[in-house]
Write an enzyme that holds these catalytic residues in place. Structure first.
Site, PDB file in Angstrom:
ATOM      1  N   LEU A  35      18.917  41.852 -70.132  1.00 18.00           N
ATOM      2  CA  LEU A  35      19.377  43.078 -69.456  1.00 18.00           C
ATOM      3  C   LEU A  35      18.217  43.864 -68.840  1.00 18.00           C
ATOM      4  O   LEU A  35      18.309  45.066 -68.668  1.00 18.00           O
ATOM      5  CB  LEU A  35      20.191  43.976 -70.416  1.00 18.00           C
ATOM      6  CG  LEU A  35      21.417  43.313 -71.070  1.00 18.00           C
ATOM      7  CD1 LEU A  35      22.078  44.280 -72.051  1.00 18.00           C
ATOM      8  CD2 LEU A  35      22.424  42.874 -70.010  1.00 18.00           C
ATOM      9  N   SER A 127      14.419  28.928 -54.420  1.00 18.66           N
ATOM     10  CA  SER A 127      14.405  29.791 -53.238  1.00 18.66           C
ATOM     11  C   SER A 127      13.796  29.072 -52.045  1.00 18.66           C
ATOM     12  O   SER A 127      12.868  28.269 -52.201  1.00 18.66           O
ATOM     13  CB  SER A 127      13.575  31.032 -53.567  1.00 18.66           C
ATOM     14  OG  SER A 127      13.299  31.770 -52.412  1.00 18.66           O
ATOM     15  N   ALA A 128      14.263  29.429 -50.871  1.00 16.86           N
ATOM     16  CA  ALA A 128      13.698  28.887 -49.626  1.00 16.86           C
ATOM     17  C   ALA A 128      12.250  29.311 -49.449  1.00 16.86           C
ATOM     18  O   ALA A 128      11.544  28.749 -48.611  1.00 16.86           O
ATOM     19  CB  ALA A 128      14.518  29.376 -48.442  1.00 16.86           C
ATOM     20  N   TYR A 152       5.924  35.877 -56.943  1.00 16.63           N
ATOM     21  CA  TYR A 152       7.330  35.566 -57.239  1.00 16.63           C
ATOM     22  C   TYR A 152       7.683  34.188 -56.685  1.00 16.63           C
ATOM     23  O   TYR A 152       8.205  33.326 -57.377  1.00 16.63           O
ATOM     24  CB  TYR A 152       8.276  36.635 -56.640  1.00 16.63           C
ATOM     25  CG  TYR A 152       9.651  36.080 -56.379  1.00 16.63           C
ATOM     26  CD1 TYR A 152      10.540  35.875 -57.434  1.00 16.63           C
ATOM     27  CD2 TYR A 152      10.045  35.680 -55.088  1.00 16.63           C
ATOM     28  CE1 TYR A 152      11.782  35.295 -57.198  1.00 16.63           C
ATOM     29  CE2 TYR A 152      11.269  35.104 -54.861  1.00 16.63           C
ATOM     30  CZ  TYR A 152      12.137  34.910 -55.919  1.00 16.63           C
ATOM     31  OH  TYR A 152      13.350  34.318 -55.688  1.00 16.63           O
ATOM     32  N   LYS A 156       8.640  30.096 -58.360  1.00 25.25           N
ATOM     33  CA  LYS A 156       9.741  29.169 -58.038  1.00 25.25           C
ATOM     34  C   LYS A 156       9.184  27.777 -57.732  1.00 25.25           C
ATOM     35  O   LYS A 156       9.725  26.762 -58.163  1.00 25.25           O
ATOM     36  CB  LYS A 156      10.550  29.689 -56.840  1.00 25.25           C
ATOM     37  CG  LYS A 156      11.311  30.972 -57.113  1.00 25.25           C
ATOM     38  CD  LYS A 156      12.415  30.752 -58.144  1.00 25.25           C
ATOM     39  CE  LYS A 156      13.130  32.025 -58.530  1.00 25.25           C
ATOM     40  NZ  LYS A 156      14.062  31.848 -59.653  1.00 25.25           N
ATOM     41  N   ARG A 298       6.025  43.559 -41.974  1.00 21.95           N
ATOM     42  CA  ARG A 298       5.757  43.526 -43.415  1.00 21.95           C
ATOM     43  C   ARG A 298       4.926  42.273 -43.702  1.00 21.95           C
ATOM     44  O   ARG A 298       5.263  41.192 -43.206  1.00 21.95           O
ATOM     45  CB  ARG A 298       7.106  43.477 -44.152  1.00 21.95           C
ATOM     46  CG  ARG A 298       7.008  43.423 -45.643  1.00 21.95           C
ATOM     47  CD  ARG A 298       8.373  43.530 -46.299  1.00 21.95           C
ATOM     48  NE  ARG A 298       9.203  42.327 -46.147  1.00 21.95           N
ATOM     49  CZ  ARG A 298      10.398  42.171 -46.689  1.00 21.95           C
ATOM     50  NH1 ARG A 298      10.940  43.155 -47.397  1.00 21.95           N
ATOM     51  NH2 ARG A 298      11.084  41.066 -46.513  1.00 21.95           N
TER      52      ARG A 298
HETATM   53  C1  WQD Z   1      15.096  39.919 -44.494  1.00 24.38           C
HETATM   54  C2  WQD Z   1      14.596  40.425 -43.157  1.00 24.38           C
HETATM   55  C3  WQD Z   1      12.526  41.653 -43.276  1.00 24.38           C
HETATM   56  C4  WQD Z   1      13.998  45.026 -45.585  1.00 24.38           C
HETATM   57  C5  WQD Z   1      13.347  37.575 -49.762  1.00 24.38           C
HETATM   58  C6  WQD Z   1      12.499  36.716 -50.649  1.00 24.38           C
HETATM   59  C7  WQD Z   1      13.141  35.400 -50.876  1.00 24.38           C
HETATM   60  C8  WQD Z   1      14.551  35.565 -51.359  1.00 24.38           C
HETATM   61  C9  WQD Z   1      15.350  36.534 -50.602  1.00 24.38           C
HETATM   62  C10 WQD Z   1      14.848  36.247 -53.676  1.00 24.38           C
HETATM   63  C11 WQD Z   1      13.094  40.257 -42.998  1.00 24.38           C
HETATM   64  C12 WQD Z   1      13.653  42.543 -42.830  1.00 24.38           C
HETATM   65  C13 WQD Z   1      13.932  43.856 -44.893  1.00 24.38           C
HETATM   66  C14 WQD Z   1      13.827  46.252 -44.870  1.00 24.38           C
HETATM   67  C15 WQD Z   1      13.545  44.993 -42.845  1.00 24.38           C
HETATM   68  N1  WQD Z   1      14.666  35.591 -52.718  1.00 24.38           N
HETATM   69  N2  WQD Z   1      13.704  43.816 -43.551  1.00 24.38           N
HETATM   70  N3  WQD Z   1      13.616  46.162 -43.515  1.00 24.38           N
HETATM   71  O1  WQD Z   1      12.092  38.417 -47.018  1.00 24.38           O
HETATM   72  O2  WQD Z   1      13.808  36.812 -46.057  1.00 24.38           O
HETATM   73  O3  WQD Z   1      13.496  36.939 -48.494  1.00 24.38           O
HETATM   74  O4  WQD Z   1      14.615  37.731 -50.359  1.00 24.38           O
HETATM   75  O5  WQD Z   1      15.124  36.399 -54.727  1.00 24.38           O
HETATM   76  O6  WQD Z   1      12.364  34.693 -51.762  1.00 24.38           O
HETATM   77  O7  WQD Z   1      11.235  36.549 -50.038  1.00 24.38           O
HETATM   78  O8  WQD Z   1      14.612  38.792 -47.347  1.00 24.38           O
HETATM   79  O9  WQD Z   1      16.090  40.754 -47.308  1.00 24.38           O
HETATM   80  O10 WQD Z   1      13.646  41.093 -47.851  1.00 24.38           O
HETATM   81  O11 WQD Z   1      14.306  40.483 -45.519  1.00 24.38           O
HETATM   82  O12 WQD Z   1      13.331  44.975 -41.627  1.00 24.38           O
HETATM   83  O13 WQD Z   1      13.851  47.342 -45.432  1.00 24.38           O
HETATM   84  O14 WQD Z   1      14.831  41.844 -43.108  1.00 24.38           O
HETATM   85  O15 WQD Z   1      11.360  41.927 -42.557  1.00 24.38           O
HETATM   86  O16 WQD Z   1      12.856  39.920 -41.668  1.00 24.38           O
HETATM   87  P1  WQD Z   1      13.394  37.746 -47.142  1.00 24.38           P
HETATM   88  P2  WQD Z   1      14.695  40.347 -47.086  1.00 24.38           P
END
Ligand code: WQD
Length: 342
Positions: A35, A127-128, A152, A156, A298
């Site tokens: 939890l 994860s991808a 992180y 994986k 980012r």
């Molecule tokens: C998606 C897009 C950001 C937030 C991550 C992990 C991956 C997986 C899923 C987890 C990107 C953009 C995001 C914001 C934005 N696993 N963005 N403003 O980075 O593809 O993958 O989450 O357990 O391992 O790396 O996903 O949702 O963070 O971002 O512009 O406030 O949205 O730059 O292009 P990401 P995300």
């Protein structure tokens, strides 16, 4: 006799949706969870949806002795699905040891307990991110893995390597690693969904929290990527579709249908959407305007990521069923219920 499945991290976002699908497919589920990023309330909600309250054991899987004891008590389980892990990319950069310790100690203890008790099926939540910056698209399971940007992500990749080594030594263990692209959405009941603690890292919860008024504004991280509108492209997948794939993976292991003892499948839809596509669809689905601003990139974000899902379609007989608008609508319904607004 129903088949028993142990689900570590079963109170979490993807874990809880998978528990529901398992129960609905007539499995007995034992949830192991500490939890640390979820609540016991999820168990009541699972019961509301399925009419079954899954067994729950509050356990920190970093504790080897306790882990071994619990697995011994449930040695009749047919398989273990491993969701238990920390998953915040940014936090893992700040606290790498916490991530390596949590995600890898708990994995090693789980695998140790599983082999000691001859539980021969293991499904890993991957994860991808293990593909790093892909050389070509769509990404197939044959694409080379690279060291992920974040600790992180690296947990994986290392976890998959540990499982692979173990499989090569243990003749009886069968494993499937499911590499998720970008899971979003929530259960249609609106009773369970993603519960990010603190400020969300991921796009979808950030959008819904902004729309509901918890956050002031969404920051769009860069619009100068080499994509159609300059914002990064990702493969978003509905969490319920994702959960259903785990049930098929369990069946594949139980029925001895694997072609090799360690199989890896991508889970996405095969479609790529940009950040602006997501914002536009959100505005369309909710008939509202989202407050957002374009800001700097980012660190660690790759321009484009989407899956080839041919392998999982052919071998597991799985295909995604939900559209992007359905994913977004369910995320929104969940956020609104969570905040008690209609
Ligand atoms: C998606 C897009 C950001 C937030 C991550 C992990 C991956 C997986 C899923 C987890 C990107 C953009 C995001 C914001 C934005 N696993 N963005 N403003 O980075 O593809 O993958 O989450 O357990 O391992 O790396 O996903 O949702 O963070 O971002 O512009 O406030 O949205 O730059 O292009 P990401 P995300």
């Amino acid at each position: 006799m129903k088949n028993k499945i142990i689900v570590t991290g079963g109170c979490g976002y993807i874990g809880s949706h998978t528990v529901i699908e398992l129960i609905e497919n007539n499995y007995t589920v034992i949830i192991l969870d500490d939890l640390s990023n979820s609540t016991e309330e999820t168990l009541h909600r699972i019961e509301k949806i399925t009419n079954v309250k899954p067994s729950f054991i509050n356990i920190d899987l970093k504790d080897e002795l306790k882990t071994k004891k619990v697995f011994k008590e449930h040695k009749d389980a047919k398989a273990v699905i491993n969701f238990a892990a920390h998953k915040a990319v940014g936090e893992s950069v700040q606290k790498p040891l916490m991530y390596y310790k949590n995600n890898l100690y708990s994995l090693i203890n789980t695998l140790t307990a599983l082999t000691e008790n001859t539980i021969n099926g293991f499904i890993f939540s991957s994860s991808a991110t293990v593909y790093g910056t892909p050389k070509s698209l769509p990404i197939t399971e044959q694409s080379k893995t690279q060291r992920p940007f974040s600790p992180y992500g690296n947990t994986k990749k290392i976890a998959e390597e540990i499982i692979d080594d173990l499989i090569k030594s243990e003749t009886n263990l069968s494993a499937i690693s499911l590499r998720y692209f970008n899971p979003i959405g929530a259960h249609e009941s609106g009773l369970i969904g993603e519960l990010p603690s603190g400020i969300p890292n991921n796009l979808m919860p950030y959008i819904t929290q902004t729309a509901v008024g918890i956050r002031e504004k969404l920051m769009v991280y860069g619009n100068d990527y080499p994509t159609k509108d300059g914002t990064p492209i990702r493969d978003y997948i509905h969490v319920v579709d994702l959960a259903k794939a785990h049930v098929l993976a369990v069946e594949r292991i139980i029925k001895n249908q694997q072609e090799k003892p360690f199989e890896i499948f991508n889970l996405g839809t095969g479609n790529g959407f940009s950040v602006l596509d997501i914002i536009n669809s959100f505005e369309e689905v909710t008939n509202s305007k989202l407050n957002y601003e374009i800001t700097d990139r980012r660190a660690g974000d790759v321009p484009k990521l989407f899956a080839s899902i041919d392998l999982v379609k052919n071998k597991l007989g799985w295909k995604p069923s939900k559209s992007l608008n359905e994913m977004i609508k369910s995320s929104w319904d969940w956020e609104r219920k969570l905040n008690d607004k209609s």
